[in-house]
Design a protein around this motif. Structure first.
Motif, PDB file in Angstrom:
ATOM      1  N   ASP A  99       0.684  -1.251   0.123  1.00 54.65           N
ATOM      2  CA  ASP A  99       0.048   0.065  -0.018  1.00 54.65           C
ATOM      3  C   ASP A  99       0.882   1.283  -0.080  1.00 54.65           C
ATOM      4  OD1 ASP A  99      -2.625  -1.416  -0.014  1.00 54.65           O
ATOM      5  OD2 ASP A  99      -2.692  -1.236   2.171  1.00 54.65           O
ATOM      6  N   ASN A 100       1.918   1.433   0.844  1.00 53.92           N
ATOM      7  CA  ASN A 100       2.655   2.490   0.887  1.00 53.92           C
ATOM      8  C   ASN A 100       3.893   2.454   0.559  1.00 53.92           C
ATOM      9  OD1 ASN A 100       0.503   3.627   2.338  1.00 53.92           O
ATOM     10  ND2 ASN A 100       1.071   2.747   4.156  1.00 53.92           N
ATOM     11  N   ALA A 101       4.151   1.400  -0.544  1.00 56.00           N
ATOM     12  CA  ALA A 101       5.715   1.169  -1.035  1.00 56.00           C
ATOM     13  C   ALA A 101       5.444   0.735  -2.383  1.00 56.00           C
ATOM     14  CB  ALA A 101       6.527   0.405  -0.148  1.00 56.00           C
TER      15      ALA A 101
END
Length: 63
Positions: free
Chosen positions: A26-28
């Motif tokens: 999600d965040n990478a």
């Protein structure tokens, strides 16, 4: 099939079959993990490689 359709390895070494999974983060950046087919859990701890989303290329662009 003709002889031209068969590609044999350049050496007598056995080839390794590989499996892969795509890990969506999600965040990478997404990752692709590549590992030996049929590896045990112990082998998977040390026999793998990952690539991040900007490391991939389209197969058609490389032909």
């Amino acid at each position: 099939m003709t002889d031209a359709d068969v590609h044999l390895p350049d050496s007598e070494e056995p080839t390794v079959q590989l499996d892969h999974v795509t890990i969506e983060n999600d965040n990478a950046p997404d990752e692709c993990a590549i590992f030996p087919h049929g590896a045990s859990e112990d082998e998977l701890m040390t026999n793998w490689i990952t690539a991040h989303d900007d490391s991939f290329v389209d197969l058609q662009s490389m032909r």
